[in-house]
Design a protein around this motif. Sequence first.
Motif, PDB file in Angstrom:
ATOM      1  N   SER A 160      20.444  48.501  76.754  1.00 35.35           N
ATOM      2  CA  SER A 160      21.381  48.929  75.432  1.00 35.35           C
ATOM      3  C   SER A 160      20.773  49.635  75.442  1.00 35.35           C
ATOM      4  N   TRP A 161      20.291  50.464  75.877  1.00 30.99           N
ATOM      5  CA  TRP A 161      20.014  52.396  76.283  1.00 30.99           C
ATOM      6  C   TRP A 161      21.076  52.943  76.803  1.00 30.99           C
ATOM      7  N   HIS A 162      21.858  52.306  78.412  1.00 25.40           N
ATOM      8  CA  HIS A 162      22.818  52.774  79.162  1.00 25.40           C
ATOM      9  C   HIS A 162      23.675  53.188  78.738  1.00 25.40           C
ATOM     10  N   PRO A 163      24.450  52.594  77.723  1.00 27.73           N
ATOM     11  CA  PRO A 163      26.462  53.009  77.531  1.00 27.73           C
ATOM     12  C   PRO A 163      25.821  54.241  76.797  1.00 27.73           C
ATOM     13  N   ASP A 164      25.320  54.519  76.302  1.00 22.03           N
ATOM     14  CA  ASP A 164      25.131  55.891  74.672  1.00 22.03           C
ATOM     15  C   ASP A 164      24.457  56.973  75.587  1.00 22.03           C
ATOM     16  N   TRP A 165      23.378  57.069  77.174  1.00 18.32           N
ATOM     17  CA  TRP A 165      22.339  57.779  77.574  1.00 18.32           C
ATOM     18  C   TRP A 165      24.464  58.307  78.793  1.00 18.32           C
ATOM     19  N   PHE A 166      24.762  57.467  79.653  1.00 15.89           N
ATOM     20  CA  PHE A 166      26.005  57.694  79.846  1.00 15.89           C
ATOM     21  C   PHE A 166      26.664  58.811  79.258  1.00 15.89           C
ATOM     22  N   ASN A 167      27.523  58.244  78.224  1.00 18.59           N
ATOM     23  CA  ASN A 167      28.473  59.126  77.819  1.00 18.59           C
ATOM     24  C   ASN A 167      28.076  60.414  77.037  1.00 18.59           C
ATOM     25  N   ARG A 168      26.788  60.423  77.323  1.00 18.59           N
ATOM     26  CA  ARG A 168      25.984  61.695  76.309  1.00 18.59           C
ATOM     27  C   ARG A 168      25.235  62.937  78.099  1.00 18.59           C
ATOM     28  N   CYS A 169      25.629  62.253  78.932  1.00 21.04           N
ATOM     29  CA  CYS A 169      24.582  62.796  80.170  1.00 21.04           C
ATOM     30  C   CYS A 169      26.000  63.802  80.332  1.00 21.04           C
ATOM     31  N   MET A 170      25.614  65.257  80.228  1.00 20.39           N
ATOM     32  CA  MET A 170      26.248  66.703  80.317  1.00 20.39           C
ATOM     33  C   MET A 170      26.024  67.034  82.063  1.00 20.39           C
ATOM     34  N   LEU A 171      25.496  66.255  82.448  1.00 17.00           N
ATOM     35  CA  LEU A 171      25.740  66.664  83.825  1.00 17.00           C
ATOM     36  C   LEU A 171      27.085  66.098  84.453  1.00 17.00           C
TER      37      LEU A 171
END
Length: 206
Positions: free
Chosen positions: A134-145
């Motif tokens: 569940s954490w992955h889509p939100d983290w992926f969209n915020r990944c600054m790299l």
Amino acid sequence: MLTVAVPASLLPTDRNQWSKLALLTGVTAAEAIESVCPDLQVQLKWPNDLYLSGRKTGGILIESFAPSGHNQVFLIGVGINFAVDWSIAPRELLNKATCLSSHSGNPVSATQLLFQLIEILAGRLDRWILEPRSWHPDWFNRCMLTGRTVTIDLPNGTDGSSAQGGIMGNRLTGRCEGVATDGQLLLRTADGNLVPITVGQVVSFE
């Protein structure tokens, strides 16, 4: 700064998921900041840093221990630059770090931020048990790299033979393609290989 103690009983039963706790906490902290500062947009730098407008504004540190006669407990440490007097800050930090009060156009309540962080974390942990990714889509969209050329220091003894052309001593350089559902950073090296990074320190990105 705060530390939250979370017993393993509140985490997914699959122990392989526990290594993603820092990533889940990063999403939690970003959402908490934006809930009290709706004019801000927080990005995440793998594996555990919070950024605003390209400058670091916080970080996550996870440790664990097993008290005698008890199950494992995780200590979730969160540090957020809230209100910094930059006139007395070290000069070398001026272009690298920032704080919430420097970016928000509205007054920021530290108490409200604390309560929001705890509430969002509790909800995220509950959802994580039912939905391990569940954490992955939100983290992926915020990944600054993502989309940037990234150089990573690898731990001593890391075998870089699968990343020919990208390894320079203990360093790997490649184009970031985001974060996988298992928490690994994905780098596309010059030879076209997609290399998953489990452990490493990002030393530069452009």
